[in-house]
Design a protein around this motif. Sequence first.
Motif, PDB file in Angstrom:
ATOM      1  N   GLN A 132      33.971  35.788  34.065  1.00  0.00           N
ATOM      2  CA  GLN A 132      35.060  35.441  34.456  1.00  0.00           C
ATOM      3  C   GLN A 132      35.643  36.614  35.484  1.00  0.00           C
ATOM      4  O   GLN A 132      36.345  36.290  36.361  1.00  0.00           O
ATOM      5  CB  GLN A 132      35.987  35.394  33.305  1.00  0.00           C
ATOM      6  CG  GLN A 132      37.499  34.788  33.576  1.00  0.00           C
ATOM      7  CD  GLN A 132      38.179  34.788  32.431  1.00  0.00           C
ATOM      8  OE1 GLN A 132      37.947  35.287  31.297  1.00  0.00           O
ATOM      9  NE2 GLN A 132      39.738  34.250  32.437  1.00  0.00           N
ATOM     10  N   VAL A 133      35.352  37.779  35.235  1.00  0.00           N
ATOM     11  CA  VAL A 133      35.621  39.153  36.047  1.00  0.00           C
ATOM     12  C   VAL A 133      35.228  38.843  37.284  1.00  0.00           C
ATOM     13  O   VAL A 133      36.044  39.217  38.527  1.00  0.00           O
ATOM     14  CB  VAL A 133      35.384  40.571  35.358  1.00  0.00           C
ATOM     15  CG1 VAL A 133      35.494  41.598  36.201  1.00  0.00           C
ATOM     16  CG2 VAL A 133      36.383  40.777  34.347  1.00  0.00           C
ATOM     17  N   THR A 134      34.030  38.501  37.409  1.00  0.00           N
ATOM     18  CA  THR A 134      33.198  38.358  38.814  1.00  0.00           C
ATOM     19  C   THR A 134      33.893  37.196  39.416  1.00  0.00           C
ATOM     20  O   THR A 134      34.007  37.538  40.862  1.00  0.00           O
ATOM     21  CB  THR A 134      31.819  38.191  38.541  1.00  0.00           C
ATOM     22  OG1 THR A 134      31.317  39.314  37.652  1.00  0.00           O
ATOM     23  CG2 THR A 134      31.146  37.954  39.671  1.00  0.00           C
ATOM     24  N   GLN A 135      34.032  36.313  38.676  1.00  0.00           N
ATOM     25  CA  GLN A 135      34.892  35.165  39.682  1.00  0.00           C
ATOM     26  C   GLN A 135      36.180  35.384  40.114  1.00  0.00           C
ATOM     27  O   GLN A 135      36.537  35.097  41.094  1.00  0.00           O
ATOM     28  CB  GLN A 135      34.756  33.765  38.737  1.00  0.00           C
ATOM     29  CG  GLN A 135      35.427  32.491  39.419  1.00  0.00           C
ATOM     30  CD  GLN A 135      34.598  32.054  40.325  1.00  0.00           C
ATOM     31  OE1 GLN A 135      33.498  32.037  40.300  1.00  0.00           O
ATOM     32  NE2 GLN A 135      35.342  31.803  41.693  1.00  0.00           N
ATOM     33  N   LEU A 136      37.020  35.991  39.365  1.00  0.00           N
ATOM     34  CA  LEU A 136      38.245  36.412  39.684  1.00  0.00           C
ATOM     35  C   LEU A 136      38.218  37.568  40.662  1.00  0.00           C
ATOM     36  O   LEU A 136      39.145  37.622  41.665  1.00  0.00           O
ATOM     37  CB  LEU A 136      39.089  36.931  38.613  1.00  0.00           C
ATOM     38  CG  LEU A 136      39.444  35.956  37.347  1.00  0.00           C
ATOM     39  CD1 LEU A 136      39.962  36.807  36.199  1.00  0.00           C
ATOM     40  CD2 LEU A 136      40.615  35.171  37.784  1.00  0.00           C
ATOM     41  N   VAL A 137      37.352  38.417  40.770  1.00  0.00           N
ATOM     42  CA  VAL A 137      37.227  39.213  42.138  1.00  0.00           C
ATOM     43  C   VAL A 137      36.968  38.607  43.282  1.00  0.00           C
ATOM     44  O   VAL A 137      37.309  38.989  44.233  1.00  0.00           O
ATOM     45  CB  VAL A 137      36.292  40.498  41.780  1.00  0.00           C
ATOM     46  CG1 VAL A 137      35.596  41.233  42.706  1.00  0.00           C
ATOM     47  CG2 VAL A 137      36.657  41.475  40.594  1.00  0.00           C
ATOM     48  N   LYS A 138      36.084  37.761  43.143  1.00  0.00           N
ATOM     49  CA  LYS A 138      35.621  36.750  44.366  1.00  0.00           C
ATOM     50  C   LYS A 138      36.950  35.891  44.618  1.00  0.00           C
ATOM     51  O   LYS A 138      37.112  35.883  46.130  1.00  0.00           O
ATOM     52  CB  LYS A 138      34.562  35.984  43.761  1.00  0.00           C
ATOM     53  CG  LYS A 138      34.015  35.062  45.141  1.00  0.00           C
ATOM     54  CD  LYS A 138      32.813  34.012  44.567  1.00  0.00           C
ATOM     55  CE  LYS A 138      32.608  32.750  45.515  1.00  0.00           C
ATOM     56  NZ  LYS A 138      31.733  31.833  45.046  1.00  0.00           N
ATOM     57  N   ASP A 139      37.650  35.437  43.757  1.00  0.00           N
ATOM     58  CA  ASP A 139      38.720  34.743  44.286  1.00  0.00           C
ATOM     59  C   ASP A 139      39.803  35.628  44.771  1.00  0.00           C
ATOM     60  O   ASP A 139      40.671  35.248  45.849  1.00  0.00           O
ATOM     61  CB  ASP A 139      39.593  33.936  43.179  1.00  0.00           C
ATOM     62  CG  ASP A 139      38.455  32.773  42.555  1.00  0.00           C
ATOM     63  OD1 ASP A 139      37.679  32.482  43.126  1.00  0.00           O
ATOM     64  OD2 ASP A 139      38.861  32.308  41.511  1.00  0.00           O
ATOM     65  N   ASN A 140      40.216  36.854  44.300  1.00  0.00           N
ATOM     66  CA  ASN A 140      40.894  37.854  44.917  1.00  0.00           C
ATOM     67  C   ASN A 140      40.618  38.108  46.250  1.00  0.00           C
ATOM     68  O   ASN A 140      41.367  38.253  47.243  1.00  0.00           O
ATOM     69  CB  ASN A 140      40.933  39.040  43.887  1.00  0.00           C
ATOM     70  CG  ASN A 140      42.316  39.766  44.127  1.00  0.00           C
ATOM     71  OD1 ASN A 140      43.220  39.518  44.707  1.00  0.00           O
ATOM     72  ND2 ASN A 140      41.905  41.238  43.805  1.00  0.00           N
ATOM     73  N   ASN A 141      39.257  38.353  46.546  1.00  0.00           N
ATOM     74  CA  ASN A 141      38.911  38.903  47.720  1.00  0.00           C
ATOM     75  C   ASN A 141      39.066  37.578  48.700  1.00  0.00           C
ATOM     76  O   ASN A 141      39.352  38.074  50.001  1.00  0.00           O
ATOM     77  CB  ASN A 141      37.384  39.183  47.843  1.00  0.00           C
ATOM     78  CG  ASN A 141      37.221  40.623  47.147  1.00  0.00           C
ATOM     79  OD1 ASN A 141      38.071  41.268  47.098  1.00  0.00           O
ATOM     80  ND2 ASN A 141      35.970  40.918  46.610  1.00  0.00           N
ATOM     81  N   GLN A 142      38.662  36.390  48.392  1.00  0.00           N
ATOM     82  CA  GLN A 142      38.946  35.160  49.169  1.00  0.00           C
ATOM     83  C   GLN A 142      40.752  35.288  49.533  1.00  0.00           C
ATOM     84  O   GLN A 142      40.903  35.079  50.791  1.00  0.00           O
ATOM     85  CB  GLN A 142      38.595  33.903  48.599  1.00  0.00           C
ATOM     86  CG  GLN A 142      38.600  32.784  49.467  1.00  0.00           C
ATOM     87  CD  GLN A 142      38.106  31.664  48.646  1.00  0.00           C
ATOM     88  OE1 GLN A 142      37.887  31.767  47.741  1.00  0.00           O
ATOM     89  NE2 GLN A 142      37.815  30.589  49.607  1.00  0.00           N
TER      90      GLN A 142
END
Length: 161
Positions: free
Chosen positions: A51-61
């Motif tokens: 979930q952290v990895t996905q949220l970091v990816k979403d945040n960067n996007q």
Amino acid sequence: MASSSGNSMSNSVSEEDLHNQRKRKRMESNRESARRSRMRKQKHLDELMAQVTQLVKDNNQILTTINFTTQHYINMEAENSVLRAQMMELSQRLESLNEILHYLNSGTNSNNSNDGFETSEGFETTSDESFTTIISNHNNNPFVIMNQPIIASSDMMMFQY
């Protein structure tokens, strides 16, 4: 009596064995429960890390989109500033042309003998009423209209706000 003491000893041994056996079963059960608990904990930790990895990816996007949109907005603001400057310049030029036309029309109405070609101020005009071209016969006349380019840039509007 000897047999009763032997029997009681055998009962105590079997009770002790039974007690040890229950204790071992409880220990095995506790170990299995602890193992399952550790597995659940590890699974939960793995899910949280995903979930952290996905949220970091979403945040960067989202940050990339915000940066792109901000740059687009800045470009549009600069273009709008240029267009506003051009509009102001064209409005001023139109106002000047209208003043000149008003001046010429008031001058040609009082001086109709020359059929609208040469006025007393030294201007030549065509007889076409839809478009008037003004050419100066004097070098220092302020009413000279040249074919001037419209010059406007984003730097012109920098201190407007």
